[in-house]
Enzyme design. Structure first.
Site, PDB file in Angstrom:
ATOM      1  CE1 TYR A  37       1.523  -1.952  10.029  1.00  0.00           C
ATOM      2  CE2 TYR A  37       0.101  -3.238  11.462  1.00  0.00           C
ATOM      3  CZ  TYR A  37       0.259  -2.269  10.491  1.00  0.00           C
ATOM      4  OH  TYR A  37      -0.828  -1.616   9.995  1.00  0.00           O
ATOM      5  CD  GLU A  95      -0.098  -1.336   3.057  1.00  0.00           C
ATOM      6  OE1 GLU A  95       0.945  -1.859   2.609  1.00  0.00           O
ATOM      7  OE2 GLU A  95      -0.832  -1.878   3.889  1.00  0.00           O
ATOM      8  NE  ARG A 111      -1.986   2.201  12.164  1.00  0.00           N
ATOM      9  CZ  ARG A 111      -1.453   2.347  10.954  1.00  0.00           C
ATOM     10  NH1 ARG A 111      -1.142   1.284  10.237  1.00  0.00           N
ATOM     11  NH2 ARG A 111      -1.247   3.541  10.460  1.00  0.00           N
ATOM     12  CG  ASP A 135       0.821  -2.049   6.619  1.00  0.00           C
ATOM     13  OD1 ASP A 135       1.871  -2.459   6.082  1.00  0.00           O
ATOM     14  OD2 ASP A 135       0.594  -0.854   6.857  1.00  0.00           O
ATOM     15  CD  GLU A 158      -8.332   0.483   7.854  1.00  0.00           C
ATOM     16  OE1 GLU A 158      -8.812   0.111   8.959  1.00  0.00           O
ATOM     17  OE2 GLU A 158      -8.999   1.066   6.991  1.00  0.00           O
ATOM     18  CG  HIS A 210      -0.262  -7.930  15.192  1.00  0.00           C
ATOM     19  ND1 HIS A 210      -1.293  -7.048  15.260  1.00  0.00           N
ATOM     20  CD2 HIS A 210      -0.192  -8.342  13.918  1.00  0.00           C
ATOM     21  CE1 HIS A 210      -1.842  -6.927  14.058  1.00  0.00           C
ATOM     22  NE2 HIS A 210      -1.193  -7.707  13.238  1.00  0.00           N
ATOM     23  CG  ASP A 250      -3.555  -3.497  10.372  1.00  0.00           C
ATOM     24  OD1 ASP A 250      -3.754  -3.533   9.129  1.00  0.00           O
ATOM     25  OD2 ASP A 250      -3.224  -2.478  10.974  1.00  0.00           O
TER      26      ASP A 250
END
Ligand SMILES: [Zn+2]
Ligand SMILES: [Zn+2]
Ligand SMILES: [Zn+2]
Length: 700
Positions: A304, A15, A306, A88, A92, A350, A90
């Site tokens: 990452y 992205e 988040r 990514d 989103e 995560h 997650d």
């Protein structure tokens, strides 16, 4: 499918362009890397775009301006054998991949998803070995959130428009955050500061000076409320001898804390570096996506950013333990790796935020990083290394000194072994050395140091404490802390004063209306349950449709009720004043603009006169108004009397939105460097003043 000429083996889509650059380094000529530059497909901005009757079906469109990118991705997809979606890790990222896979399905039938938690050669190559299908639970969780937030915003915003002004909006989590900020402000406004005194005695032991604080007087905990009470104690202490009556020593072990999760990183970056949550996330993303390192090219430096999990991979544990043993020594390495508990409901898939390679010390990267990147990397690196080290051991000393009927205390600390603070120096126990005293030792008085204080109201929220609140109450998620604060700020519901988050008049009005009409939506309990339901969807334990149905009906009833009651509040803002327009003689009206209230002529549109609201009567001449002026040389603004030059009242301190609670005159706000604000009454002889101190730095 039309047969196309195959140019590449595999298309990898991420992205962001900088992430594409970093990955490109690790993959051979069989791969072509391209970027979607964020979301490509989303709900349109202009309408609800949720078909409530049809099971809340969202109507997605290609985001304006993104058609070109989508078309080029389609072309690439038709020229490759495989497509790998590497957004990514997650929900989103999963949603972006899902939209992409739908959009590209006609052009390529071998579309798979890959996932990695850090952009390193090993992680990327490992991920490519394990392509998978889109995880629809993650997509559903993201969609449910999007639909829910869209419904809330879409129905509530017009009510705010009718009641306050066009263009305002509300949001599910954001309105709860605004509520707690406004509630805190009310507490502060209602707070009455109380005077009290402290009494320290500077004592000498041979040549060493020590500071002892008065603790008890006549067998009771001391509370000196005024000068007279202090004088009584000072009087009693005349000619008294200071004798040590007790010395206690205690060893204290302090363990390191866990490596960073998103919320803790934002809190420490705010407290220690003064970064807003948004800035922390922007800089962390740069470190994650890859920085150009001399002789290495673009390199992903952290995992990452988040995450709400403190888990660390086996390989990372092994390498940090090797690093600690070789760089610090065996006594800094615990026998077994330190274990940390996750918050309830954390997504354990995560990892914590950690450096991708612990041997890249902050110092070794200094030349390649910006100052901001360097400072944040140093925070992450130190926290991670220290999290796998041994405790700090210190000796705490508490000395009781008696003088007449007064009991004074001296506390000291001495570090015996620095342990994990060798890697995280900012977390060291402060040194307060105390000489070796024993019972019966006499100390000589050097001088008394009495000090007047006033109690202070609870501190305003700042980025760190708001994130802490959102996390601890179960409202926030790693992806939402920063946008929540940014949105409130962007809508002018709050402003920043130094680090403090201050609600504006507009913010307070919006909050009052929200509380009046949507109290259940704003309840913390309700929001927590909602977040938990959304998490359950992600774990495939709950169904989106059920959740939306359960939410929608009671919510719509609240909206309908609010719309019926709408007349009550009309014109709260267009308030007529006694002031007369100097151009046409009509009355002036108080109106709310984007940046607060102003005065406009009621003769609008014939007369377009408008001006700032006078802030109050001048305390010096008693007839002029205080008005804001801009300095001619562009050195910011100041406040002066409208009778200038016959009255020379002048101040650079900003007037507060609320008047002096004691006399009703203007309160001015003076910034206390690095500590907060002092509000003081402008009227001579009133004497009202209150300190709004910043939230103290808290150890995480
Ligand atoms: Zn006019
Ligand atoms: Zn004046
Ligand atoms: Zn006053």
């Amino acid at each position: 499918m039309k047969k196309q000429k195959i140019k590449y083996n595999t298309l990898v889509i991420v992205e962001s362009p900088s992430k594409a650059r970093t990955i490109n380094k690790y993959l051979g000529s069989d791969y072509i890397i391209s970027s979607s530059v964020g979301h490509i497909i989303d709900l349109p901005k202009s309408r609800l775009a949720i078909d409530i009757e049809n099971n809340f079906k969202p109507e997605y469109i290609t985001i304006r301006g993104k058609a070109k990118i989508l078309n080029s991705l389609k072309k690439l997809a038709s020229e490759t054998l495989n497509v790998l979606l590497a957004t990514d890790p997650d929900r989103e990222g999963e949603a972006i991949s899902w939209h992409l896979s739908n959009a590209l399905a006609q052009k390529n039938s071998n579309i798979k998803r890959i996932e990695f938690n850090e952009i390193t050669e090993a992680a990327v190559k490992e991920a490519i070995k394990h392509p998978r299908n889109i995880n629809m639970d993650l997509v559903n969780a993201q969609q449910a959130r999007r639909i829910l937030d869209r419904i809330v915003g879409y129905y509530i915003s017009p009510i705010l428009w009718k009641k306050i002004k066009k263009g305002l909006s509300a949001g599910r989590v954001q309105s709860v955050a605004l509520k707690v900020i406004c509630e805190r402000e009310k507490e502060i406004e209602a707070f009455i500061p109380e005077e009290y005194w402290s009494l320290d005695a500077e004592l000498a032991y041979h040549t060493r000076k020590l500071l002892a604080s008065l603790n008890e007087y006549k067998g009771q905990k001391i509370k000196l409320s005024n000068r007279a009470e202090l004088d009584e104690v000072l009087d009693h202490l005349k000619d008294k001898v200071f004798t040590v009556s007790d010395v206690k020593k205690q060893e204290r072990k302090r363990r390191p804390s866990s490596p960073y999760i998103t919320s803790k990183l934002q809190q420490d970056a705010a407290n220690r570096l003064g970064y807003t949550s948004q800035k922390t996330m922007i800089v962390a993303q740069q470190l994650y996506e890859g920085i150009e390192i001399t002789e290495e090219g673009p390199t992903g430096l952290i995992t990452y950013m988040r995450t709400d999990s403190t888990r660390v991979s086996e390989t990372a544990i092994t390498s940090v333990r090797n690093y600690i043993a070789s760089e610090f020594g065996a006594e800094y390495l615990p026998e077994f790796p330190n274990q940390y508990q996750n918050r309830k409901g954390a997504q354990d898939a995560h990892e914590a935020i950690r450096p991708t390679d612990v041997s890249r010390t902050p110092e070794s990267l200094k030349a390649d990083l910006t100052r901001e990147q360097y400072k944040l990397y140093e925070l992450i690196w130190s926290k991670f290394v220290s999290s796998q080290m041994t405790p700090e051991i210190s000796e705490m000393t508490s000395v009781v000194v008696r003088a007449g009927e007064c009991v004074f205390r001296i506390s000291g600390s001495r570090v015996l072994f620095n342990g994990f603070t060798a890697a995280d120096r900012s977390d060291r126990t402060e040194k307060h050395p105390v000489p070796d005293l024993k019972s019966g030792d006499q100390l000589n008085l050097v001088e008394f140091k009495p000090e007047q204080h006033f109690t202070t109201p609870p501190p305003r929220f700042n980025d760190a404490s708001l994130v802490k609140f959102l996390e601890e109450s179960g409202i926030g998620r790693p992806s939402t802390y920063a946008p929540t604060i940014t949105t409130l700020n962007k809508r002018y519901y709050i402003v920043r004063s130094g680090k403090q988050l201050v609600p504006t008049t507009l913010g307070k009005i919006v909050n009052d209306i929200m509380i009046k009409h949507f109290s259940s939506l704003l309840s913390i309990d309700f929001t927590v349950k909602m977040e938990e339901k959304l998490d359950l969807i992600e774990e495939s334990k709950s169904d989106t449709l059920n959740m939306l149905r359960e939410f929608y009906d009671p919510f719509k009833t609240e909206v309908d009720k609010a719309e019926i009651n709408i007349e009550e509040m009309k014109n709260i803002l267009d308030e007529e004043t006694d002031l007369v327009c100097e151009n046409c003689g009509k009355k002036m009206i108080k109106k709310l603009g984007k940046y607060g209230f102003f005065l406009a002529c009621s003769g609008f549109p014939e007369c377009r006169n408008s001006k700032p609201i006078p802030l109050g009567i001048c305390p010096k001449c008693g007839t002029g108004n205080i008005i804001k002026r801009s300095s001619k040389k562009g050195r910011g603004s100041f406040f002066a009397c409208s009778n200038y030059p016959s009255c020379d009242f002048f101040t650079r301190d900003n007037p507060s939105e609320s008047p002096c609670p004691k006399c009703g005159s203007i309160l001015l706000v003076k910034r206390l460097k690095g500590r907060g604000e002092n509000h003081y009454c402008v009227k001579e002889g009133c004497g009202y003043q209150i300190d709004l101190l910043d939230e103290k730095m808290t150890r995480s």
